[in-house]
Design a protein around this motif. Structure first.
Motif, mmCIF file in Angstrom:
data_model
loop_
_atom_site.group_PDB
_atom_site.id
_atom_site.type_symbol
_atom_site.label_atom_id
_atom_site.label_comp_id
_atom_site.label_asym_id
_atom_site.label_seq_id
_atom_site.Cartn_x
_atom_site.Cartn_y
_atom_site.Cartn_z
ATOM 1 N N ALA A 289 -0.736 -3.104 5.450
ATOM 2 C CA ALA A 289 -1.638 -3.061 4.300
ATOM 3 C C ALA A 289 -1.194 -4.110 3.282
ATOM 4 C CB ALA A 289 -1.626 -1.674 3.664
ATOM 5 N N TRP A 290 -2.047 -5.117 3.025
ATOM 6 C CA TRP A 290 -1.765 -6.150 2.019
ATOM 7 C C TRP A 290 -1.828 -5.545 0.632
ATOM 8 C CZ3 TRP A 290 -0.013 -10.972 2.285
ATOM 9 C CH2 TRP A 290 -0.234 -11.736 3.411
ATOM 10 N N SER A 291 -0.903 -5.939 -0.237
ATOM 11 C CA SER A 291 -1.020 -5.567 -1.646
ATOM 12 C C SER A 291 -2.170 -6.383 -2.241
ATOM 13 C CB SER A 291 0.286 -5.840 -2.390
ATOM 14 O OG SER A 291 0.588 -7.221 -2.403
ATOM 15 N N PRO A 292 -2.868 -5.857 -3.252
ATOM 16 C CA PRO A 292 -3.999 -6.579 -3.830
ATOM 17 C C PRO A 292 -3.654 -7.977 -4.362
ATOM 18 C CG PRO A 292 -4.077 -4.306 -4.499
ATOM 19 C CD PRO A 292 -2.763 -4.509 -3.794
ATOM 20 N N ASP A 293 -2.409 -8.184 -4.820
ATOM 21 C CA ASP A 293 -2.018 -9.510 -5.311
ATOM 22 C C ASP A 293 -1.543 -10.433 -4.189
ATOM 23 O OD1 ASP A 293 0.508 -8.526 -4.670
ATOM 24 O OD2 ASP A 293 1.223 -8.491 -6.740
ATOM 25 N N GLY A 294 -1.486 -9.921 -2.958
ATOM 26 C CA GLY A 294 -1.098 -10.731 -1.812
ATOM 27 C C GLY A 294 0.388 -10.995 -1.684
ATOM 28 N N LYS A 295 1.221 -10.349 -2.511
ATOM 29 C CA LYS A 295 2.666 -10.599 -2.491
ATOM 30 C C LYS A 295 3.416 -9.781 -1.443
ATOM 31 C CE LYS A 295 3.011 -11.893 -7.350
ATOM 32 N NZ LYS A 295 3.598 -11.555 -8.650
ATOM 33 N N TRP A 296 2.851 -8.642 -1.032
ATOM 34 C CA TRP A 296 3.547 -7.735 -0.137
ATOM 35 C C TRP A 296 2.636 -7.275 0.990
ATOM 36 C CZ3 TRP A 296 8.622 -6.863 -1.163
ATOM 37 C CH2 TRP A 296 9.064 -7.090 -2.465
ATOM 38 N N ILE A 297 3.243 -6.987 2.121
ATOM 39 C CA ILE A 297 2.565 -6.235 3.167
ATOM 40 C C ILE A 297 3.418 -4.997 3.387
ATOM 41 C CG2 ILE A 297 1.917 -6.110 5.592
ATOM 42 C CD1 ILE A 297 1.361 -9.090 5.525
ATOM 43 N N ALA A 298 2.806 -3.836 3.198
ATOM 44 C CA ALA A 298 3.481 -2.571 3.497
ATOM 45 C C ALA A 298 3.070 -2.171 4.907
ATOM 46 C CB ALA A 298 3.066 -1.507 2.494
ATOM 47 N N SER B 291 7.946 -9.293 2.089
ATOM 48 C CA SER B 291 7.673 -10.151 0.946
ATOM 49 C C SER B 291 7.099 -11.480 1.418
ATOM 50 C CB SER B 291 8.955 -10.406 0.150
ATOM 51 O OG SER B 291 8.752 -11.444 -0.793
ATOM 52 N N ARG B 292 5.925 -11.796 0.944
ATOM 53 C CA ARG B 292 5.313 -13.083 1.295
ATOM 54 C C ARG B 292 6.112 -14.243 0.711
ATOM 55 N NH1 ARG B 292 -0.981 -14.752 0.219
ATOM 56 N NH2 ARG B 292 -0.939 -16.591 1.543
ATOM 57 N N GLN B 293 6.709 -14.037 -0.441
ATOM 58 C CA GLN B 293 7.477 -15.085 -1.123
ATOM 59 C C GLN B 293 8.777 -15.417 -0.394
ATOM 60 O OE1 GLN B 293 8.625 -14.075 -5.118
ATOM 61 N NE2 GLN B 293 9.079 -16.183 -5.656
ATOM 62 N N THR B 294 9.524 -14.387 0.039
ATOM 63 C CA THR B 294 10.839 -14.633 0.642
ATOM 64 C C THR B 294 10.862 -14.433 2.154
ATOM 65 O OG1 THR B 294 11.574 -12.341 0.411
ATOM 66 C CG2 THR B 294 11.950 -13.816 -1.481
ATOM 67 N N GLY B 295 9.876 -13.713 2.689
ATOM 68 C CA GLY B 295 9.874 -13.397 4.114
ATOM 69 C C GLY B 295 10.807 -12.253 4.473
ATOM 70 N N LYS B 296 11.462 -11.663 3.484
ATOM 71 C CA LYS B 296 12.397 -10.568 3.732
ATOM 72 C C LYS B 296 11.653 -9.243 3.893
ATOM 73 C CE LYS B 296 16.376 -12.574 1.505
ATOM 74 N NZ LYS B 296 17.428 -12.424 0.509
ATOM 75 N N VAL B 297 12.271 -8.365 4.666
ATOM 76 C CA VAL B 297 11.744 -7.025 4.895
ATOM 77 C C VAL B 297 12.692 -6.025 4.243
ATOM 78 C CG1 VAL B 297 11.278 -5.292 6.659
ATOM 79 C CG2 VAL B 297 10.625 -7.661 7.058
ATOM 80 N N VAL B 298 12.129 -5.079 3.494
ATOM 81 C CA VAL B 298 12.925 -4.058 2.825
ATOM 82 C C VAL B 298 12.315 -2.678 3.027
ATOM 83 C CG1 VAL B 298 14.379 -4.597 0.824
ATOM 84 C CG2 VAL B 298 11.993 -5.199 0.759
#
Length: 142
Positions: free
Chosen positions: A14-23, A39-46
């Motif tokens: 599920a994309w966040s509305p601002d496009g910064k995250w995929i949950a 995280s779209r910015q860093t490519g890291k998964v948390v």
């Protein structure tokens, strides 16, 4: 572009509305499903919730991206509930408290995360009802 590479099961992105995250939900070594964030910015998964004894399923973002609703089920429980993760405050709020055995909750956050509407289905599958809950209020009793 492939985002995840592992021997685990990943689903329900599920994309966040601002496009910064995929949950998304991901299995963890054959244990329960957990909600992870890419995280779209860093490519890291948390994994922000780290709930070892609780399955987390079907993430859904609020329209403003502040809240992420998802189903939860403790290993010791027959009922699914709804939790909401506040991205700003970095905390989880338990929204529902089940008194009846249910098999499924489908949730949707509305009006910038102020309310959540969901369907509760009985375990035998013959009855289901629609509920609305105030996210700021105490947990709703199903």
């Amino acid at each position: 572009m492939q985002l995840t590479i592992s021997d685990q099961r990943q689903s329900s992105p599920a994309w966040s509305p601002d496009g910064k995250w995929i949950a998304y939900q991901s299995d963890y070594d054959g244990d329960e499903q957990w909600i992870f964030f890419w995280s779209r910015q860093t490519g890291k998964v948390v994994n922000l919730t780290q709930t070892r004894e609780i399955a987390e399923l079907d993430p859904t973002w609020s329209p403003d991206g502040r809240y992420l609703a998802y189903e939860v089920k403790a290993k010791t429980s027959a009922a699914y509930e709804i939790d909401v993760y506040d991205m700003l405050m970095r905390e989880v709020k338990h929204i529902t408290t089940g008194r009846r055995r249910i098999t499924q909750l489908k949730s949707h956050l509305v009006e910038d995360g102020k309310y959540i509407v969901y369907t509760q289905e009985q375990a035998k599958g013959t009855d289901s009802n629609i509920f609305i809950a105030d996210v700021a209020a105490r947990p709703a009793h199903c």
